[in-house]
Design an enzyme around this catalytic site. Structure first.
Site, short mmCIF file in Angstrom:
data_model
loop_
_atom_site.label_atom_id
_atom_site.label_comp_id
_atom_site.label_asym_id
_atom_site.label_seq_id
_atom_site.Cartn_x
_atom_site.Cartn_y
_atom_site.Cartn_z
N ARG A 25 0.83 -1.20 0.00
CA ARG A 25 0.00 0.00 0.00
C ARG A 25 0.87 1.26 0.00
NH1 ARG A 25 -5.20 -0.01 2.03
NH2 ARG A 25 -4.84 1.80 3.34
N ARG A 51 9.93 5.45 -3.13
CA ARG A 51 10.20 6.44 -4.17
C ARG A 51 11.64 6.92 -4.11
NH1 ARG A 51 6.00 10.09 -2.53
NH2 ARG A 51 4.20 9.08 -3.49
N GLU A 83 -4.13 6.18 18.64
CA GLU A 83 -4.80 5.00 18.08
C GLU A 83 -4.15 3.73 18.63
OE1 GLU A 83 -5.69 6.12 13.93
OE2 GLU A 83 -5.40 3.99 13.51
N ASP A 136 -10.10 1.08 0.63
CA ASP A 136 -10.11 2.50 0.94
C ASP A 136 -11.41 3.11 0.44
OD1 ASP A 136 -7.71 2.79 2.31
OD2 ASP A 136 -6.54 2.88 0.46
N ARG A 189 -9.07 -6.71 13.08
CA ARG A 189 -8.37 -5.91 14.07
C ARG A 189 -9.29 -4.76 14.47
NH1 ARG A 189 -4.73 -7.63 17.19
NH2 ARG A 189 -3.38 -5.78 17.20
N TYR A 243 -9.80 -5.03 2.52
CA TYR A 243 -9.12 -3.85 3.06
C TYR A 243 -9.27 -2.71 2.06
CZ TYR A 243 -5.05 -1.58 5.44
OH TYR A 243 -4.20 -0.75 6.13
N ARG A 281 -0.26 5.55 16.17
CA ARG A 281 -0.09 6.91 15.63
C ARG A 281 -0.85 7.93 16.45
NH1 ARG A 281 -2.79 5.19 9.77
NH2 ARG A 281 -4.68 4.30 10.63
P1 FAD Z 1 -18.33 1.23 7.32
O1 FAD Z 1 -17.88 2.63 7.31
O2 FAD Z 1 -17.76 0.30 8.33
O3 FAD Z 1 -19.92 1.24 7.46
C1 FAD Z 1 -20.66 0.11 7.82
C2 FAD Z 1 -21.80 0.59 8.70
O4 FAD Z 1 -22.66 -0.52 8.93
C3 FAD Z 1 -21.32 1.07 10.06
O5 FAD Z 1 -21.81 2.37 10.31
C4 FAD Z 1 -21.91 0.06 11.03
O6 FAD Z 1 -22.30 0.63 12.27
C5 FAD Z 1 -23.11 -0.46 10.25
N1 FAD Z 1 -23.52 -1.79 10.66
C6 FAD Z 1 -22.75 -2.89 10.73
N2 FAD Z 1 -23.48 -3.95 11.16
C7 FAD Z 1 -24.72 -3.49 11.37
C8 FAD Z 1 -25.92 -4.08 11.85
N3 FAD Z 1 -25.96 -5.35 12.22
N4 FAD Z 1 -27.04 -3.33 11.95
C9 FAD Z 1 -27.01 -2.00 11.61
N5 FAD Z 1 -25.89 -1.39 11.17
C10 FAD Z 1 -24.79 -2.12 11.03
N6 FAD Z 1 -9.82 5.01 3.58
C11 FAD Z 1 -9.24 5.94 2.78
O7 FAD Z 1 -9.56 6.05 1.59
N7 FAD Z 1 -8.30 6.81 3.30
C12 FAD Z 1 -7.91 6.77 4.60
O8 FAD Z 1 -7.06 7.55 5.02
C13 FAD Z 1 -8.51 5.79 5.45
N8 FAD Z 1 -8.14 5.70 6.75
C14 FAD Z 1 -8.74 4.77 7.55
C15 FAD Z 1 -8.36 4.72 8.89
C16 FAD Z 1 -8.96 3.80 9.75
C17 FAD Z 1 -8.54 3.74 11.18
C18 FAD Z 1 -9.94 2.90 9.23
C19 FAD Z 1 -10.57 1.88 10.14
C20 FAD Z 1 -10.31 2.94 7.90
C21 FAD Z 1 -9.71 3.88 7.04
N9 FAD Z 1 -10.09 3.98 5.71
C22 FAD Z 1 -9.49 4.92 4.89
C23 FAD Z 1 -11.10 3.05 5.11
C24 FAD Z 1 -12.52 3.62 5.13
O9 FAD Z 1 -12.90 3.88 6.45
C25 FAD Z 1 -13.45 2.57 4.50
O10 FAD Z 1 -13.05 2.25 3.20
C26 FAD Z 1 -14.92 3.01 4.43
O11 FAD Z 1 -15.30 3.82 5.49
C27 FAD Z 1 -15.76 1.76 4.38
O12 FAD Z 1 -17.11 2.07 4.20
P2 FAD Z 1 -18.20 0.94 4.39
O13 FAD Z 1 -19.52 1.55 4.08
O14 FAD Z 1 -17.80 -0.26 3.66
O15 FAD Z 1 -18.11 0.51 5.93
N1 UDP Z 2 3.26 0.55 7.99
C1 UDP Z 2 4.43 0.48 8.71
N2 UDP Z 2 4.98 1.62 9.22
C2 UDP Z 2 4.39 2.82 9.06
C3 UDP Z 2 3.20 2.90 8.32
C4 UDP Z 2 2.65 1.74 7.81
O1 UDP Z 2 4.98 -0.60 8.88
O2 UDP Z 2 4.93 3.83 9.56
C5 UDP Z 2 2.71 -0.72 7.46
C6 UDP Z 2 1.76 -1.38 8.46
O3 UDP Z 2 1.85 -2.77 8.31
C7 UDP Z 2 0.41 -0.87 8.02
C8 UDP Z 2 0.58 -0.89 6.50
O4 UDP Z 2 1.94 -0.47 6.30
O5 UDP Z 2 -0.64 -1.70 8.46
C9 UDP Z 2 -0.36 -0.03 5.72
O6 UDP Z 2 -0.24 1.29 6.16
P1 UDP Z 2 -1.41 2.36 5.96
O7 UDP Z 2 -0.90 3.69 6.37
O8 UDP Z 2 -1.94 2.21 4.58
O9 UDP Z 2 -2.47 1.83 7.03
P2 UDP Z 2 -3.95 2.34 7.41
O10 UDP Z 2 -3.94 3.84 7.29
O11 UDP Z 2 -4.87 1.65 6.47
O12 UDP Z 2 -4.11 1.87 8.81
#
Ligand code: FAD
Ligand code: UDP
Length: 371
Positions: free
Chosen positions: A175, A179, A303, A353, A252, A351, A283
């Site tokens: 991911r 560079r 986090e 985005d 996780r 996984y 982080r």
């Molecule tokens: P979700 O956002 O999980 O929505 C699912 C919804 O369903 C939730 O609100 C949940 O409450 C509901 N639900 C589940 N089960 C039930 C049930 N039984 N009854 C009623 N409701 C229910 N993506 C990026 O592009 N850039 C980023 O920088 C980025 N950072 C991230 C950082 C973190 C810590 C995490 C966890 C994810 C990150 N993502 C990022 C990914 C991004 O959050 C997801 O791709 C996106 O939000 C997924 O949308 P979704 O609708 O699939 O799921």
């Molecule tokens: N990662 C790492 N060191 C860092 C940042 C990321 O080893 O400083 C690794 C780690 O395994 C992480 C993965 O790269 O789960 C993907 O990172 P990303 O920032 O895409 O994670 P997310 O924002 O989805 O949690």
């Protein structure tokens, strides 16, 4: 018979997938009911204004995509700023630029030219004796050598995933760009930014003309809820949908610890990764920097990763062979459903985005409406 149902679609989950689907289906004249067990819309992209700062309640969310179509799609709802993610890694007090680029290599080895950096990596790779990487550790070493692996990847990865890096799939580390230029942009994509005013605005606009019920868990009243609509769009956990009949998929989870601090600038960057194994969190996010905020105070979030257990929020699928195989069994059942569409990070155990979730929701719409 079907005509008597109140809704065309019952959409389980007000996250990005459910909201895009609801928005598009409503535009096509369909009647949708969106339910969510949380007390707010947006799923994990939810942002909330606290002390005039948009707080990313479920971790840092930076929008990025290579697709002009998806970029235009999100920009129809809200304006995006010019934020470019360039996290800092803090390894026991030593600071490095991410992703892995000439700034990182220079700080670590004193090398100045791309050629010197490549040579250093090649030596370390050779020394480690890896030809065909089969896991995250081997993949990482073959991309950037052992020094960077030890300082910036191993500790972070093992606490984030709670598993040895040798037991994790290589794709996770791919991911991140590697560079040989002095460019600290975390993403290679053409388009990137943060929605001015927060992500919740996007979801509010998508759901403007849609019935939404919050604090409703699908599994608490499954039979009755399903009677309300002709079809279900399910974005929760696929194993839960099938009552875990083949076994439990691993995820996780995270604990977010928020603090309001009496300073206008705590860490000078939106994202700082703590890449040693000992620091319990992965982080620290300083939310105001996503929108170049000038507020007097600041809000930071630490986090802490943890293994998911029933009742926790499932944030990341653990896509190793064991879980992927189990998912396949659920997917086979899902393929046979006539009236249930599965989508999003949890129901497809991917996984994804944000841009990928939007893309896949638009594909589901195309299929559903045979466009
Ligand atoms: P979700 O956002 O999980 O929505 C699912 C919804 O369903 C939730 O609100 C949940 O409450 C509901 N639900 C589940 N089960 C039930 C049930 N039984 N009854 C009623 N409701 C229910 N993506 C990026 O592009 N850039 C980023 O920088 C980025 N950072 C991230 C950082 C973190 C810590 C995490 C966890 C994810 C990150 N993502 C990022 C990914 C991004 O959050 C997801 O791709 C996106 O939000 C997924 O949308 P979704 O609708 O699939 O799921
Ligand atoms: N990662 C790492 N060191 C860092 C940042 C990321 O080893 O400083 C690794 C780690 O395994 C992480 C993965 O790269 O789960 C993907 O990172 P990303 O920032 O895409 O994670 P997310 O924002 O989805 O949690």
């Amino acid at each position: 018979m079907e005509q008597h149902k109140k809704y065309d679609y019952l959409i389980v989950g007000a996250g990005l997938f459910g909201s895009v689907f609801a928005y598009e289906a409503t535009k096509k004249g369909k009647k949708c009911l969106v339910i969510d067990k949380r007390d707010h819309i947006g799923g994990n992209v939810y942002t909330e204004k606290v002390e005039d700062i948009n707080v990313h309640k479920y971790g840092a969310h930076i929008f990025h995509t290579n697709s002009k179509e998806i970029w235009d799609y999100v920009n129809q709802f809200v304006e995006f700023n010019r934020y470019t993610n360039s996290p800092i890694a803090n390894y026991k007090g030593e600071l490095y630029n991410l992703p892995f680029n000439m700034n990182t290599f220079n700080k670590l080895w004193g090398v100045i030219t791309p050629q010197e950096a490549k040579q250093k990596i090649e030596e370390q790779k050779k020394h480690a004796g890896i030809s065909e990487p089969t896991n995250l550790e081997e993949q990482a070493i073959s991309l950037i050598g052992t020094d960077i692996y030890e300082k910036l990847i191993k500790g972070y990865t093992e606490k984030q995933w709670g598993r040895a890096a040798t037991e994790l799939p290589s794709f996770i580390i791919k991911r991140l760009p590697v560079r040989f230029t002095y460019d600290n942009n975390y993403f290679n994509d053409k388009y990137q930014g943060i929605p001015t005013g927060g992500y919740t605005l996007i979801i509010e606009k998508m759901l403007e003309n849609v019935d939404v019920q919050l604090n409703v868990d699908f599994f608490a009243d499954r039979e009755e809820l399903m009677k309300l609509a002709n079809k279900v769009v399910f974005t929760g956990m696929i194993d839960e949908f099938y009552n875990y009949k083949f076994g439990v998929l691993e995820y996780r989870s995270l604990t977010f610890e928020n603090q309001k601090l009496d300073t206008d600038n705590y860490q000078g960057n939106a994202v700082v990764n703590y890449t040693d194994r000992e620091t319990q969190y992965t982080r620290i996010i300083e939310h105001k920097h996503f929108e170049f905020g000038t507020q007097e105070n600041t809000i930071i979030t630490k986090e802490y990763p943890k293994e998911w257990k029933k009742g926790d929020e499932p944030y990341y699928p653990v896509n190793n062979d064991k879980n992927n195989l189990l998912y396949k069994k659920y997917k086979e059942l899902a393929n046979q459903e006539q009236n249930v569409i599965f989508g999003g990070r949890l129901a497809t155990y991917k996984y994804y985005d944000m841009h990928q979730v939007i893309g896949s929701a638009l594909i589901s719409i195309e299929k559903e409406f045979k466009l």
